[in-house]
Motif scaffolding. Structure first.
Motif, mmCIF file in Angstrom:
data_model
loop_
_atom_site.group_PDB
_atom_site.id
_atom_site.type_symbol
_atom_site.label_atom_id
_atom_site.label_comp_id
_atom_site.label_asym_id
_atom_site.label_seq_id
_atom_site.Cartn_x
_atom_site.Cartn_y
_atom_site.Cartn_z
ATOM 1 N N HIS A 90 -0.363 -0.046 -1.940
ATOM 2 C CA HIS A 90 -0.322 -0.926 -3.051
ATOM 3 C C HIS A 90 0.543 -1.978 -3.152
ATOM 4 C CE1 HIS A 90 -4.239 0.761 -4.682
ATOM 5 N NE2 HIS A 90 -3.800 1.824 -4.291
ATOM 6 N N TYR A 91 1.816 -1.554 -3.059
ATOM 7 C CA TYR A 91 2.856 -2.394 -3.565
ATOM 8 C C TYR A 91 4.103 -2.422 -2.625
ATOM 9 C CZ TYR A 91 0.697 -1.539 -8.127
ATOM 10 O OH TYR A 91 -0.422 -2.001 -8.997
ATOM 11 N N ASN A 127 11.120 -14.830 1.905
ATOM 12 C CA ASN A 127 10.408 -14.009 3.108
ATOM 13 C C ASN A 127 9.139 -13.201 2.231
ATOM 14 O OD1 ASN A 127 10.677 -13.404 5.796
ATOM 15 N ND2 ASN A 127 11.657 -11.498 5.521
ATOM 16 N N SER A 128 9.336 -12.993 1.063
ATOM 17 C CA SER A 128 8.226 -12.227 0.263
ATOM 18 C C SER A 128 7.059 -13.329 -0.039
ATOM 19 C CB SER A 128 8.625 -11.846 -1.037
ATOM 20 O OG SER A 128 9.596 -10.777 -0.699
ATOM 21 N N LEU A 129 7.102 -14.395 -0.242
ATOM 22 C CA LEU A 129 6.111 -15.458 -0.418
ATOM 23 C C LEU A 129 5.324 -15.540 0.795
ATOM 24 C CD1 LEU A 129 8.085 -18.522 -2.065
ATOM 25 C CD2 LEU A 129 6.158 -17.024 -2.943
ATOM 26 N N PHE A 138 0.655 -13.770 3.975
ATOM 27 C CA PHE A 138 -0.107 -13.142 5.449
ATOM 28 C C PHE A 138 -0.795 -12.080 4.961
ATOM 29 C CE2 PHE A 138 0.894 -10.852 9.556
ATOM 30 C CZ PHE A 138 -0.049 -11.476 10.379
ATOM 31 N N LEU A 139 -0.395 -10.865 4.166
ATOM 32 C CA LEU A 139 -1.077 -9.820 3.699
ATOM 33 C C LEU A 139 -2.294 -10.086 2.882
ATOM 34 C CD1 LEU A 139 1.747 -7.384 2.520
ATOM 35 C CD2 LEU A 139 0.465 -7.389 4.814
ATOM 36 N N GLY A 140 -2.453 -11.094 2.115
ATOM 37 C CA GLY A 140 -3.418 -11.285 1.107
ATOM 38 C C GLY A 140 -3.077 -10.684 -0.061
ATOM 39 N N PHE A 141 -1.864 -10.524 -0.463
ATOM 40 C CA PHE A 141 -1.516 -9.762 -1.696
ATOM 41 C C PHE A 141 -1.003 -10.701 -2.582
ATOM 42 C CE2 PHE A 141 -0.360 -5.262 -0.045
ATOM 43 C CZ PHE A 141 -1.518 -5.095 0.684
ATOM 44 N N TYR A 197 -2.205 -6.284 -11.046
ATOM 45 C CA TYR A 197 -2.360 -6.375 -9.520
ATOM 46 C C TYR A 197 -2.610 -5.048 -8.811
ATOM 47 C CZ TYR A 197 -0.027 -10.618 -10.955
ATOM 48 O OH TYR A 197 0.285 -11.834 -11.700
ATOM 49 N N GLU A 198 -3.691 -5.169 -8.086
ATOM 50 C CA GLU A 198 -3.869 -3.945 -7.313
ATOM 51 C C GLU A 198 -3.094 -3.799 -6.207
ATOM 52 O OE1 GLU A 198 -7.813 -1.469 -5.253
ATOM 53 O OE2 GLU A 198 -8.244 -3.535 -6.081
ATOM 54 N N TYR A 199 -2.809 -4.990 -5.392
ATOM 55 C CA TYR A 199 -1.982 -5.070 -4.366
ATOM 56 C C TYR A 199 -1.012 -6.220 -4.661
ATOM 57 C CZ TYR A 199 -5.440 -1.926 -2.029
ATOM 58 O OH TYR A 199 -6.116 -0.820 -1.877
ATOM 59 N N ALA A 200 0.317 -6.115 -4.443
ATOM 60 C CA ALA A 200 1.318 -7.121 -4.553
ATOM 61 C C ALA A 200 2.590 -7.042 -3.681
ATOM 62 C CB ALA A 200 1.669 -7.052 -6.093
ATOM 63 N N VAL A 201 3.144 -7.923 -3.646
ATOM 64 C CA VAL A 201 4.805 -8.069 -2.885
ATOM 65 C C VAL A 201 5.608 -8.303 -3.860
ATOM 66 C CG1 VAL A 201 5.917 -9.091 -1.036
ATOM 67 C CG2 VAL A 201 3.459 -8.593 -0.556
ATOM 68 N N VAL A 202 6.642 -7.516 -3.661
ATOM 69 C CA VAL A 202 7.833 -7.708 -4.441
ATOM 70 C C VAL A 202 9.150 -8.028 -3.838
ATOM 71 C CG1 VAL A 202 9.452 -7.024 -6.720
ATOM 72 C CG2 VAL A 202 6.859 -6.163 -6.391
ATOM 73 N N PRO A 203 9.838 -8.977 -3.886
ATOM 74 C CA PRO A 203 10.922 -9.299 -3.188
ATOM 75 C C PRO A 203 11.985 -8.253 -3.718
ATOM 76 C CG PRO A 203 10.725 -11.061 -4.686
ATOM 77 C CD PRO A 203 9.409 -10.412 -4.730
#
Length: 437
Positions: free
Chosen positions: A32-33, A118-120, A125-128, A161-167
């Motif tokens: 998920h993260y 990079n996280s942005l 790209f992942l759709g997160f 958020y169900e799915y997310a990217v954190v730098p």
């Protein structure tokens, strides 16, 4: 099930690695993260983006023009976006980072932008969703990590958020400025996110398939470690094994969340799992690993009837404290005591230390001996297997190595030996091959 996954710089160095990461993440809906690092080296002579940002910061401080050099950083990110075929423009973000550095935004801000940018891209790209670490990871006025506030804010934000990217790598100070972690970097962020998310497992993806039983620079193709406890990990890490820093483990260790070290380039490998406790062990090998490093010294003290002199050891240790010397080990005899000290900590203090010991303890003799290597043989199975110490010492004898010091804790989790620096590599190899046939 909730999985938090962290990808290191080598796993996000270019577009091809981004594709590998996306395939890994999307192959399991429980992931998920995602915690992302800045782009690492693409090849041996390459430069990490974080190092390039540090270089820009130093150039600004030296009143040098960063325009040409900064173009290389912009190109790294734009090449990734173009190669991925993304309809995503970060030119405004790149320009903002450059202007902020030109206006003395600070070293931590400059370094943190590698993970941020990079996280942005990865989130797109992942759709997160993208969750900026600046808004969920906090430091106190004195620069220490604010675990309580971070836990609360991170939990509240992740619930959205169900799915997310954190730098990884950074957070913010009370005044809003960016602050980076001094050690552990994105590994610490991944551990924090896993703890706040109540993850069932924290996957740390890098460029190796877990931990090896010995240094591959010394032992050819050493066996990997399938399962290791936090205590074993700490012992091996303390003795120089290349493993996660303690700061990167603490948030998940306290929450009882296992860590799985995985290889981005070989996702089929199960890697190494770090757990709180384990009731089983590898009966074929007995030991979990062997590690160590050179660069120690003995301070050897002799005095007749030392064992009957009340307060003798305390006076010696008072000297060590006065000169801020860490005593790694303290082997003793009836009339002798030795202190194992990192050689580097003795620099510029040797004569003063010897004089202080002479003055306070009145020994018959006191000398300093350099060139000692310390080796730890670690394994939770050692306490249950008879003859483990004999096998270690037998391997040393067979290899023609003189053991200079022996120390074993009451838990029988490890055996630590001291050998001459010149025997270090031979000793590591001999112990490994004694237990791994």
């Amino acid at each position: 099930m909730i999985k938090v996954v962290k990808f290191g710089g080598s796993s996000l160095a270019d577009a091809e690695h981004f594709r590998q990461v996306a395939e890994i993440v999307h192959s399991d809906k429980d992931r998920h993260y995602v915690v992302a690092s800045a782009p690492g080296k693409r090849y041996a002579e390459d430069v990490k983006v974080t190092d390039m940002l540090y270089r820009c910061y130093e150039m600004v401080r030296a009143h040098e023009d960063i325009t040409e050099y900064y173009e290389q950083i912009k190109k790294r990110y734009n090449d990734i976006i173009a190669d991925l075929g993304l309809d995503f423009d970060i030119s405004g973000e790149l320009e903002y980072v450059k202007n902020a550095m030109l206006h003395a935004s600070g070293r931590d801000f400059a370094a943190s932008r590698g993970e941020y940018l990079n996280s942005l891209i990865l989130a797109k790209f992942l759709g997160f969703s993208f969750v900026d670490a600046e808004n969920v990871i906090y430091f106190k006025e004195n620069g220490q990590f604010d675990a309580e506030k971070t836990q609360q804010m991170m939990q509240e934000e992740l619930k959205k958020y169900e799915y997310a990217v954190v730098p990884g790598f950074y957070g913010s100070m009370p005044n809003g400025t960016i602050k980076t972690f001094s050690r552990g970097g994105s590994d610490i962020t991944g551990s924090i996110v896993a703890g706040a998310a109540g993850a069932d497992i924290y996957e740390n993806w890098t460029d190796v398939s877990g931990f090896m039983m010995a240094d591959p620079r010394i032992v050819k193709d050493p066996c990997s470690i399938a399962t290791i406890t936090y205590r074993e990990l700490r012992e091996l890490s303390y003795m120089g094994a290349s493993v996660l820093h303690e700061d990167a483990i603490f948030p998940v260790r306290t929450a009882g969340i296992p860590i799985n070290i995985r290889n981005t380039n070989r996702p089929e490998d199960v890697g190494t799992t770090i757990v709180a406790t384990a009731t089983t062990y590898d009966k074929k090998h007995i030991i979990t690993g062997v590690a160590g490093h050179k660069g120690f010294s003995f301070i050897n003290i002799e005095k007749d009837m030392m064992n009957a002199e009340v307060g003798f050891t305390r006076r010696i240790l008072d000297v060590m404290e006065d000169y801020e010397l860490p005593v790694e080990h303290l082997p003793t005899g009836i009339d002798t005591i030795s202190m194992v000290i990192p050689t580097a900590t003795l620099e510029g203090k040797r004569e003063k230390i010897l004089a202080a010991i002479e003055r306070r303890a009145r020994p018959d003799s006191v000398t300093i001996e350099d060139g000692i290597a310390m080796i730890a043989v670690v394994g939770r199975g050692m306490a249950k297997a008879k003859g483990t110490a004999a096998r270690v010492f037998g391997a040393m004898a067979a290899a023609g190595i003189n053991i200079r010091m022996i120390d074993q804790g009451s838990s029988e989790l490890n055996i630590i030996i001291g050998v001459d620096d010149s025997d270090y590599e031979t000793a590591i190899s001999a112990i490994y091959h004694e237990f791994v046939k």
